[in-house]
Design a protein around this motif. Structure first.
Motif, PDB file in Angstrom:
ATOM      1  N   HIS B  99       0.836  -1.211   0.000  1.00  0.00           N
ATOM      2  CA  HIS B  99       0.000   0.000   0.000  1.00  0.00           C
ATOM      3  C   HIS B  99       0.867   1.255   0.000  1.00  0.00           C
ATOM      4  CE1 HIS B  99      -4.106  -1.541   0.384  1.00  0.00           C
ATOM      5  NE2 HIS B  99      -3.584  -2.532   1.101  1.00  0.00           N
ATOM      6  N   ALA B 102       2.648   1.763  -3.371  1.00  0.00           N
ATOM      7  CA  ALA B 102       1.758   1.775  -4.543  1.00  0.00           C
ATOM      8  C   ALA B 102       1.835   3.054  -5.393  1.00  0.00           C
ATOM      9  CB  ALA B 102       0.322   1.486  -4.117  1.00  0.00           C
ATOM     10  N   TRP B 108       0.638  -1.630 -10.547  1.00  0.00           N
ATOM     11  CA  TRP B 108       0.117  -2.611  -9.591  1.00  0.00           C
ATOM     12  C   TRP B 108      -1.416  -2.631  -9.561  1.00  0.00           C
ATOM     13  CZ3 TRP B 108       3.685  -1.797  -4.630  1.00  0.00           C
ATOM     14  CH2 TRP B 108       4.967  -2.302  -4.937  1.00  0.00           C
ATOM     15  N   LYS B 109      -2.020  -1.522  -9.981  1.00  0.00           N
ATOM     16  CA  LYS B 109      -3.491  -1.447  -9.938  1.00  0.00           C
ATOM     17  C   LYS B 109      -4.157  -2.564 -10.721  1.00  0.00           C
ATOM     18  CE  LYS B 109      -4.003   3.473  -9.104  1.00  0.00           C
ATOM     19  NZ  LYS B 109      -3.990   4.734  -9.856  1.00  0.00           N
ATOM     20  N   LYS B 115      -2.817  -6.192  -7.320  1.00  0.00           N
ATOM     21  CA  LYS B 115      -4.176  -5.695  -7.519  1.00  0.00           C
ATOM     22  C   LYS B 115      -5.082  -6.105  -6.349  1.00  0.00           C
ATOM     23  CE  LYS B 115      -8.028  -6.199 -10.644  1.00  0.00           C
ATOM     24  NZ  LYS B 115      -8.645  -7.069 -11.657  1.00  0.00           N
ATOM     25  N   LEU B 118      -4.202  -4.108  -3.140  1.00  0.00           N
ATOM     26  CA  LEU B 118      -4.639  -2.708  -3.184  1.00  0.00           C
ATOM     27  C   LEU B 118      -6.155  -2.594  -3.131  1.00  0.00           C
ATOM     28  CD1 LEU B 118      -2.001  -1.339  -5.724  1.00  0.00           C
ATOM     29  CD2 LEU B 118      -1.982  -1.198  -3.214  1.00  0.00           C
TER      30      LEU B 118
END
Lengths: 345, 345
Positions: B99, B102, B108-109, B115, B118
């Motif tokens: 986190h 990020a 990474w989303k 994924k 997050l």
């Protein structure tokens, strides 16, 4: 008035006790040397560097004070705490093992590097590459449980003799270094052997020879495999290097095994450079020392630093010598700084 | 006559000293429990097994006597000395780090496994494979010096709170195990943490939380690389596993780091099986203990041994339970054997 009497009485008692202490201590004081924790070291700046460092880091009122739990000292072994010429002791062990195992390996008679060993071809052995040594270590140091290996090493150490000194290898330990180790321990240090040699090998005699228990021996190691023999778990030694505790490996190994940065580090060759750099990069007062083998009469003379002979075992280059001088590492001259090399001299 | 008087006087002095000692010790004797080194353990065969073992190996006149230098006790961490549910503490740390990092990793989303983290998809996180965790550990635990990593871990431990107990993770330590560690140390044992978690991570708080110094923490580790930053040597953490101290790795790690076989070993899951087997395979008296998490009220209930819920964290299978019973390992029931789980209860 009563209080004064009490103080007078207490003082009188103290005087008696102090007197008794002086009487008990007198023989030591008279001999002088009995009080010296480093009697095999000649007086001079090198010996003084050790004593000053220890006084500094143990002086509770000083700025350089370090609590006992952080007093870590690391010692390379070969060439630093014992003789490494004409060849590292563990290499001698490996060569002897090849001779012992040869009857079971007729193919070795014609197969390098074993052929050279079995033919006692010293020149060829002196030129062995890392790959050659890898093969030799593979066949001599693996394929058995860790207990079986320890027994093999122990038995060899009990009977093998150094070719020049005609004594067991475990007697070829430098008395001045044993004194430093003891002196550091007396001052609350934990002493570690950090060696390019095999961890299991050194652990066999580390406690007896150096006063260093197995858990304070950091060294190179082969991989092991957990298996069962007759239903009992064993750790089998594999012909595969797990960790090479040399050069950068010494700094890595120190962090891996100890997790603290040494306050003092002792080495003698290029394989120790990173250990000393790593030690010095810490805060506060640190002691970095390098043994220079400049005493061909009592031990061996090799460098090539300072014009000493260039050998392939325990190389101390001129560049490393200059780095030592520049960075304030203390270079120990075996010839000038040690009045005694071996305990039996 | 003179001698008799001296003896009489000495006896009189001794009586006074003994009397003073009794007066000083009286509060402890009166309270009873102050004398018990294991007050959080209920009386019964499990507590008795610990006390009997310690008495046996420390009794100089007994056949099972072991000298202090060989008194080694090893403790698994997660689930044995502290809480491991709903997820290992270091995994929680890794998820929080994802986190935090990020914003620098917009990719990474959409990229697994990041994924899911997050998006706070707990179900997906619970199903992460070893390969997923490898990726997560890679990006969260490497790419910095060892000092930088320690600082990151320390800061997280100071602010992170356990989702159920709302306390710092370092307070979720089992009081009965702290008592055993202290009891063993009082009896000359060296106590080690031998953990599948990261060695550097546990070393950050090991001394403070367990009284176990960095050099007595054996754990999993990433490879490190010796490099220079602004001319100063550093050890950089690499995204590559160097050693996995779990399952067979625990026996291997114990031999690698300690070089002695434990006299006592404490675990709670399948990852500890080989450590306990290895301990038991030594000579003489040994103590092997397994914590069974059967207290869902005060802590967590999971197995699947003994019909407890089957979770993926800290698995204690029925097969392992039966092996424990068959081989004389002592199974600790959190519910029945511990009258207190946490110090703050």
């Amino acid at each position: 008035m009563h209080q004064r009497t009490l103080i007078a009485k207490t003082f009188w008692l103290f005087s008696i006790l102090a007197g008794a202490f002086l009487v008990m201590a007198a023989p030591g004081l008279a001999q002088g040397k009995a009080q010296d924790p480093l009697p095999s070291w000649n007086e001079g700046p090198v010996k003084q560097a050790i004593v000053s460092f220890v006084q500094k880091v143990t002086d509770k009122s000083g700025l350089a004070y370090v609590p006992p739990e952080d007093r870590i000292a690391t010692f390379d072994q070969d060439g630093t705490t014992w003789v490494e010429h004409p060849l590292y002791t563990q290499a001698m062990f490996a060569l002897d093992r090849v001779h012992e195992l040869a009857p079971k390996h007729p193919e070795w008679k014609t197969e390098p590097p074993f052929k050279a060993i079995l033919g006692n071809d010293r020149e060829a052995v002196a030129k062995f590459t890392d790959a050659d040594w890898g093969k030799i270590i593979g066949v001599t140091h693996s394929g058995m449980t860790i207990e079986a290996f320890r027994k093999i090493a122990q038995e060899w150490l009990a009977r093998a003799k150094h070719p020049r000194f005609k004594r067991p290898y475990t007697e070829l330990v430098y008395q001045p270094m044993l004194e430093v180790m003891q002196y550091l321990r007396t001052n609350g240090f934990k002493t570690y052997i950090v060696t390019g040699s095999g961890q299991e090998f050194v652990r066999v005699y580390g406690e007896k020879v150096y006063g260093v228990p197995p858990e304070q021996v950091v060294g190179s190691d082969l991989a092991t495999k957990y298996a069962y023999q007759d239903g009992k778990p064993v750790l089998m030694r594999l012909p595969k290097v797990f960790f090479n505790d040399n050069y950068a490996g010494k700094a890595i190994g120190i962090n891996l095994f100890i997790g603290k940065r040494p306050l003092a580090a002792f080495g003698n060759s290029t394989g120790d450079r990173q250990m000393l750099e790593w030690t010095q990069a810490g805060d506060g007062s640190r002691l970095m020392m390098m043994v220079l083998h400049d005493d061909g009469k009592r031990e061996y003379a090799y460098g090539p630093a300072q014009g000493l002979p260039d050998t392939r075992v325990g190389t101390f280059t001129q560049a490393l010598y200059e780095q030592a001088k520049k960075q304030g590492w203390v270079v120990i001259s075996m010839e000038n700084d040690w009045n005694k090399i071996f305990a039996w001299e």
